[in-house]
Design an enzyme around this catalytic site. Structure first.
Site, PDB file in Angstrom:
ATOM      1  N   GLY A  12       0.824  -1.210   0.000  1.00 48.87           N
ATOM      2  CA  GLY A  12       0.000   0.000   0.000  1.00 48.87           C
ATOM      3  C   GLY A  12       0.854   1.254   0.000  1.00 48.87           C
ATOM      4  O   GLY A  12       0.541   2.237   0.669  1.00 48.87           O
TER       5      GLY A  12
ATOM      6  N   TYR B 219     -14.416  -4.139  10.062  1.00 49.85           N
ATOM      7  CA  TYR B 219     -13.127  -3.432  10.033  1.00 49.85           C
ATOM      8  C   TYR B 219     -12.414  -3.620  11.373  1.00 49.85           C
ATOM      9  O   TYR B 219     -11.244  -4.017  11.426  1.00 49.85           O
ATOM     10  CB  TYR B 219     -13.317  -1.948   9.718  1.00 49.85           C
TER      11      TYR B 219
HETATM   12  P1  NDP Z   1      -5.100   4.900   2.198  1.00 48.02           P
HETATM   13  O1  NDP Z   1      -6.447   4.548   1.660  1.00 48.02           O
HETATM   14  O2  NDP Z   1      -4.585   6.278   2.005  1.00 48.02           O
HETATM   15  O3  NDP Z   1      -4.016   3.879   1.638  1.00 48.02           O
HETATM   16  C1  NDP Z   1      -4.282   2.496   1.605  1.00 48.02           C
HETATM   17  C2  NDP Z   1      -3.247   1.811   0.748  1.00 48.02           C
HETATM   18  O4  NDP Z   1      -3.562   0.412   0.720  1.00 48.02           O
HETATM   19  C3  NDP Z   1      -3.234   2.329  -0.675  1.00 48.02           C
HETATM   20  O5  NDP Z   1      -1.894   2.543  -1.049  1.00 48.02           O
HETATM   21  C4  NDP Z   1      -3.840   1.177  -1.468  1.00 48.02           C
HETATM   22  O6  NDP Z   1      -3.167   1.132  -2.721  1.00 48.02           O
HETATM   23  C5  NDP Z   1      -3.457  -0.023  -0.613  1.00 48.02           C
HETATM   24  N1  NDP Z   1      -4.301  -1.187  -0.858  1.00 48.02           N
HETATM   25  C6  NDP Z   1      -5.634  -1.310  -0.643  1.00 48.02           C
HETATM   26  N2  NDP Z   1      -6.036  -2.518  -1.048  1.00 48.02           N
HETATM   27  C7  NDP Z   1      -4.938  -3.173  -1.513  1.00 48.02           C
HETATM   28  C8  NDP Z   1      -4.712  -4.454  -2.082  1.00 48.02           C
HETATM   29  N3  NDP Z   1      -5.706  -5.331  -2.256  1.00 48.02           N
HETATM   30  N4  NDP Z   1      -3.460  -4.795  -2.450  1.00 48.02           N
HETATM   31  C9  NDP Z   1      -2.442  -3.919  -2.296  1.00 48.02           C
HETATM   32  N5  NDP Z   1      -2.585  -2.684  -1.777  1.00 48.02           N
HETATM   33  C10 NDP Z   1      -3.843  -2.325  -1.398  1.00 48.02           C
HETATM   34  O7  NDP Z   1      -5.172   4.514   3.759  1.00 48.02           O
HETATM   35  P2  NDP Z   1      -4.195   4.842   4.983  1.00 48.02           P
HETATM   36  O8  NDP Z   1      -2.845   5.192   4.515  1.00 48.02           O
HETATM   37  O9  NDP Z   1      -4.921   5.749   5.887  1.00 48.02           O
HETATM   38  O10 NDP Z   1      -4.182   3.417   5.701  1.00 48.02           O
HETATM   39  C11 NDP Z   1      -3.078   2.532   5.669  1.00 48.02           C
HETATM   40  C12 NDP Z   1      -3.294   1.458   6.730  1.00 48.02           C
HETATM   41  O11 NDP Z   1      -3.414   2.057   8.014  1.00 48.02           O
HETATM   42  C13 NDP Z   1      -4.544   0.612   6.541  1.00 48.02           C
HETATM   43  O12 NDP Z   1      -4.241  -0.709   6.880  1.00 48.02           O
HETATM   44  C14 NDP Z   1      -5.539   1.221   7.511  1.00 48.02           C
HETATM   45  O13 NDP Z   1      -6.503   0.284   7.932  1.00 48.02           O
HETATM   46  C15 NDP Z   1      -4.606   1.602   8.634  1.00 48.02           C
HETATM   47  N6  NDP Z   1      -5.103   2.663   9.497  1.00 48.02           N
HETATM   48  C16 NDP Z   1      -5.547   3.851   8.989  1.00 48.02           C
HETATM   49  C17 NDP Z   1      -6.009   4.838   9.828  1.00 48.02           C
HETATM   50  C18 NDP Z   1      -6.564   6.122   9.326  1.00 48.02           C
HETATM   51  O14 NDP Z   1      -7.369   6.748  10.032  1.00 48.02           O
HETATM   52  N7  NDP Z   1      -6.173   6.593   8.162  1.00 48.02           N
HETATM   53  C19 NDP Z   1      -5.989   4.663  11.288  1.00 48.02           C
HETATM   54  C20 NDP Z   1      -5.518   3.375  11.721  1.00 48.02           C
HETATM   55  C21 NDP Z   1      -5.067   2.446  10.857  1.00 48.02           C
HETATM   56  P3  NDP Z   1      -3.816   0.694  -4.109  1.00 48.02           P
HETATM   57  O15 NDP Z   1      -5.238   1.200  -4.105  1.00 48.02           O
HETATM   58  O16 NDP Z   1      -2.939   1.368  -5.126  1.00 48.02           O
HETATM   59  O17 NDP Z   1      -3.679  -0.783  -4.132  1.00 48.02           O
HETATM   60  C1  8X3 Z   2      -8.851   3.829  11.450  1.00 50.02           C
HETATM   61  C2  8X3 Z   2      -9.276   4.480  12.727  1.00 50.02           C
HETATM   62  O1  8X3 Z   2     -11.276   4.903  14.239  1.00 50.02           O
HETATM   63  O2  8X3 Z   2     -11.589   5.199  11.826  1.00 50.02           O
HETATM   64  O3  8X3 Z   2      -8.380   2.557  11.699  1.00 50.02           O
HETATM   65  O4  8X3 Z   2     -11.417   3.002  12.779  1.00 50.02           O
HETATM   66  S1  8X3 Z   2     -10.968   4.364  12.891  1.00 50.02           S
END
Ligand code: NDP
Ligand code: 8X3
Length: 249
Positions: free
Chosen positions: A7, A147
């Site tokens: 990602g 989730y």
């Molecule tokens: P984004 O949506 O900005 O980025 C998510 C990334 O995951 C993208 O680069 C996307 O790339 C990639 N991705 C999604 N599905 C796939 C797949 N099947 N194969 C490969 N890559 C994939 O989200 P965030 O940066 O915010 O989140 C990153 C991580 O942090 C996640 O696991 C999320 O659950 C976690 N997280 C996020 C929080 C938030 O509030 N933002 C808080 C806590 C945790 P592409 O579409 O090009 O494949």
């Molecule tokens: C992302 C944080 O609170 O939206 O993991 O689930 S929350």
């Protein structure tokens, strides 16, 4: 040192990749949107290798270690960052396809990438798996159902990996952030509805992708005998609270 960030095409993943390169690592940028990965690799230079990878593609994930070019196979740090939330409807109205996709990505994809790279780390007695969990894995909220459950899996999987890896120099860390802005997370969750996504962060100062990148950088740079098991992170505008109580009117 060599890292692989899943990602890496957006949000935390791009920030983590940039930060690790600044720390002197080479980074494999994995994700589905090849154009984004190529643009980031062009910006970073020789220290980055873009690799199109859908973590839900079981065969491609299993074939990944052997498919990497010579010199890019001995991965020291795996950042399992790819993940997503879809929808916020109550469980009885939720789209089953959304549930399946969250499990396929956040649980099965993370599991498969880890299983593909772990043997090399154990054989070299050197490595670090950094997982992106969430506070949603520890605290419930309405609409969080699958989730949150997927992130609870990530937390327990991380701890159980260490149970197997005890005595090796292979580390596992679960990073569990709360409210984070500056990524596509909420836009993805709300099917591209930018206004609804923006409302999640209105009036807050959420954690930023660079804060997550700093944390990943720190856990990796600690002395090799130190394993941070889990880190729960919230912005100062957020705090855990007592369970909700619904009172009769
Ligand atoms: P984004 O949506 O900005 O980025 C998510 C990334 O995951 C993208 O680069 C996307 O790339 C990639 N991705 C999604 N599905 C796939 C797949 N099947 N194969 C490969 N890559 C994939 O989200 P965030 O940066 O915010 O989140 C990153 C991580 O942090 C996640 O696991 C999320 O659950 C976690 N997280 C996020 C929080 C938030 O509030 N933002 C808080 C806590 C945790 P592409 O579409 O090009 O494949
Ligand atoms: C992302 C944080 O609170 O939206 O993991 O689930 S929350």
């Amino acid at each position: 040192m060599l890292a692989l960030v899943t990602g890496a095409s957006a949000g935390f993943g791009s920030a983590i990749a940039r930060r690790l390169v600044a720390d002197g690592l080479r980074v494999i940028l994995a994700g589905r949107r090849a154009d984004r990965l190529e643009a980031l690799a062009a910006e970073i230079g020789d220290a980055a290798l873009p690799v199109r990878l859908d973590v839900t593609d079981t065969e491609a994930v299993a074939a990944l270690p052997a498919a990497l070019p010579e010199g890019w196979r001995e991965i020291d740090v795996l950042v399992n960052n790819a993940g997503l939330a879809l929808g916020l409807d109550p469980a009885w109205k939720a789209d089953l396809a959304h549930w399946d996709r969250m499990v396929a990505t956040n649980v099965v994809g993370l599991m498969h990438v880890t299983r593909a790279l772990l043997p090399g780390m154990v054989a070299r007695d050197r490595g670090h798996v950094v997982n992106l969990g969430s506070i949603a894995g520890a605290y419930s909220y309405a609409g969080g159902h699958v989730y949150g459950a997927s992130k609870a899996f990530v937390e327990q999987f991380s701890l159980n990996l260490r149970a197997d890896l005890i005595g090796t120099n292979v580390r596992v860390t679960n990073i569990e952030p709360g409210l984070c802005g500056g990524t596509e997370f909420s836009e993805v969750r709300f099917g591209g509805d930018r206004a609804r996504a923006a409302s999640v962060y209105q009036g807050t100062m959420p954690i930023q992708p660079d804060d997550i990148a700093e944390t990943v950088s720190w856990v990796i740079r600690l002395p090799a005998h130190v394993n941070i098991n889990r880190i729960e992170m919230m912005p100062t505008c957020q705090a855990p609270q007592a369970p909700a109580v619904r009172r009769a009117p």
